[in-house]
Design an enzyme around this catalytic site. Structure first.
Site, mmCIF file in Angstrom:
data_model
loop_
_atom_site.group_PDB
_atom_site.id
_atom_site.type_symbol
_atom_site.label_atom_id
_atom_site.label_comp_id
_atom_site.label_asym_id
_atom_site.label_seq_id
_atom_site.Cartn_x
_atom_site.Cartn_y
_atom_site.Cartn_z
ATOM 1 N N HIS A 106 0.829 -1.206 0.000
ATOM 2 C CA HIS A 106 0.000 0.000 0.000
ATOM 3 C C HIS A 106 0.862 1.253 0.000
ATOM 4 O O HIS A 106 2.027 1.225 0.377
ATOM 5 C CB HIS A 106 -0.930 0.016 1.220
ATOM 6 C CG HIS A 106 -0.198 0.155 2.528
ATOM 7 N ND1 HIS A 106 0.463 -0.907 3.114
ATOM 8 C CD2 HIS A 106 -0.002 1.222 3.343
ATOM 9 C CE1 HIS A 106 1.025 -0.496 4.244
ATOM 10 N NE2 HIS A 106 0.760 0.791 4.402
ATOM 11 N N ASP A 108 0.558 5.065 1.713
ATOM 12 C CA ASP A 108 -0.163 5.523 2.905
ATOM 13 C C ASP A 108 -1.339 6.437 2.572
ATOM 14 O O ASP A 108 -1.212 7.429 1.844
ATOM 15 C CB ASP A 108 0.799 6.260 3.848
ATOM 16 C CG ASP A 108 1.700 5.312 4.612
ATOM 17 O OD1 ASP A 108 1.331 4.141 4.781
ATOM 18 O OD2 ASP A 108 2.788 5.765 5.049
ATOM 19 N N HIS A 256 4.644 0.256 0.062
ATOM 20 C CA HIS A 256 5.438 -0.545 0.987
ATOM 21 C C HIS A 256 4.596 -1.676 1.568
ATOM 22 O O HIS A 256 3.369 -1.679 1.483
ATOM 23 C CB HIS A 256 6.060 0.309 2.100
ATOM 24 C CG HIS A 256 5.072 1.091 2.902
ATOM 25 N ND1 HIS A 256 4.536 2.283 2.481
ATOM 26 C CD2 HIS A 256 4.520 0.856 4.119
ATOM 27 C CE1 HIS A 256 3.699 2.757 3.383
ATOM 28 N NE2 HIS A 256 3.668 1.897 4.396
ATOM 29 N N ARG A 273 5.597 6.646 13.472
ATOM 30 C CA ARG A 273 5.572 7.267 12.154
ATOM 31 C C ARG A 273 4.963 8.656 12.214
ATOM 32 O O ARG A 273 3.996 8.898 12.953
ATOM 33 C CB ARG A 273 4.741 6.409 11.194
ATOM 34 C CG ARG A 273 4.814 6.837 9.731
ATOM 35 C CD ARG A 273 3.840 6.035 8.889
ATOM 36 N NE ARG A 273 2.462 6.508 9.059
ATOM 37 C CZ ARG A 273 1.390 5.838 8.656
ATOM 38 N NH1 ARG A 273 1.531 4.651 8.092
ATOM 39 N NH2 ARG A 273 0.182 6.338 8.840
#
Length: 307
Positions: A106, A108, A256, A273
């Site tokens: 995917h 983000d 990723h 993150r």
């Protein structure tokens, strides 16, 4: 002279950057070098850093505004609403074990009309083995298509939503939050990078539900072809985490894959993150993405209302 050492780590994507202490204020010139390395290599890695929430946020802000932690995370760390903590134990306690079923390739938050421009992820606790993350270069994937196919996909648009073509199912808090507060956008299948001008495939198995204006059968065949292209091994890099390591990727031209090799093990894995506020994607024809449901993902609030 530059204080940085930049070393590519794979043929199409990824580079190690040495010579920068991200916990300290960096000169403008060093920030620009990192930005240019990011444009060239799509994801860059910094090893052995000593960041905390505050210094991670401060470093990220040198590259732009930050978003709220995550559209469906209602519990970021206290006093740090920008931080999204990636911890399977934390997520399972809230969403149930089925949450891991959403771990697919995917990019983000592409259900938002303005997906994040970039993400910076640091490792706090990682297991002694396993738990690697992989990235793929969506520019290389586009360039790998034949010229007639590139010309065809340049004209297409696709819907993005949580769960992709599968949707989000199940009786858990995550499914209820997603389905109660839908976040849906239609993006160009090929995105033009706003800074480099490169064209990249902008579809991913995690969030892309279908190609618009074609039949369901045609959509499936097109997406199957494109998903196979974006996940070809030669376009990828695999990163072995250690505590203190940092990965910084351009979310506009990469996808990723989170690890799936730890689910049968009793280990601890916790990373943090932050995401850079993104612009609205533009296709080769100059058309922008369109918001179907929800609202833009901003620095001030969630992309959707709290459940």
């Amino acid at each position: 002279m530059s204080s940085l050492t930049i070393r590519p780590v794979a043929g199409h994507i990824g580079a190690d950057i040495d010579g920068a202490d991200l916990s300290q204020p960096l000169p403008d010139g060093t920030i620009e070098e990192i930005r240019q390395a990011l444009h060239r290599h799509k994801v860059v890695f910094f090893r052995g850093q000593t960041l905390d929430h505050t210094s991670q946020i401060a470093f990220a802000r040198r590259f732009g505004e930050l978003t709220y932690a995550h559209p469906h995370d209602e519990a970021p760390p206290e006093d740090h609403p920008e931080i999204f903590t990636v911890d399977p134990d934390r997520l399972e306690k809230r969403f149930g074990k089925g949450f891991r079923d959403e771990y697919r390739w995917h990019t983000d938050v592409t259900p938002a009309v303005n997906p994040p421009a970039g993400s910076i992820l640091r490792a706090e606790v990682v297991p002694d083995f396993g738990g690697d993350t992989q990235w793929t270069n969506l520019v290389a994937a586009y360039q790998g298509l034949s010229a007639p196919v590139r010309a065809f996909v340049d004209t297409l648009r696709a819907e993005h939503r949580y769960g992709g073509s599968y949707g989000v199912k199940g009786d858990n808090d995550f499914a209820r939050s997603v389905n109660k507060n839908l976040l849906v956008a239609v993006h160009p299948v090929v995105r033009v990078h706003p800074e480099t001008g490169e064209r990249a495939l902008f579809v991913n198995p995690g969030f892309t539900s279908h190609i618009v204006d074609v039949s369901a059968s045609e959509s499936k065949h097109i997406l199957d072809m494109l998903f196979a292209e974006v996940t070809r091994p030669e376009y990828t890099v695999r990163f072995r985490w250690e505590a203190g390591h940092v990965a910084f990727w351009d979310n506009r031209v990469t996808a990723h894959l989170a690890p799936r090799d730890l689910e049968h093990l009793v280990v601890e894995r916790r990373l943090h993150r932050v995401t850079l506020l993104g612009d609205v994607p533009v296709g080769p024809d100059g058309r922008e993405s369109e918001l179907v449901a929800g609202r833009p993902f901003t620095a001030d609030n969630r992309a959707v209302a709290a459940s």
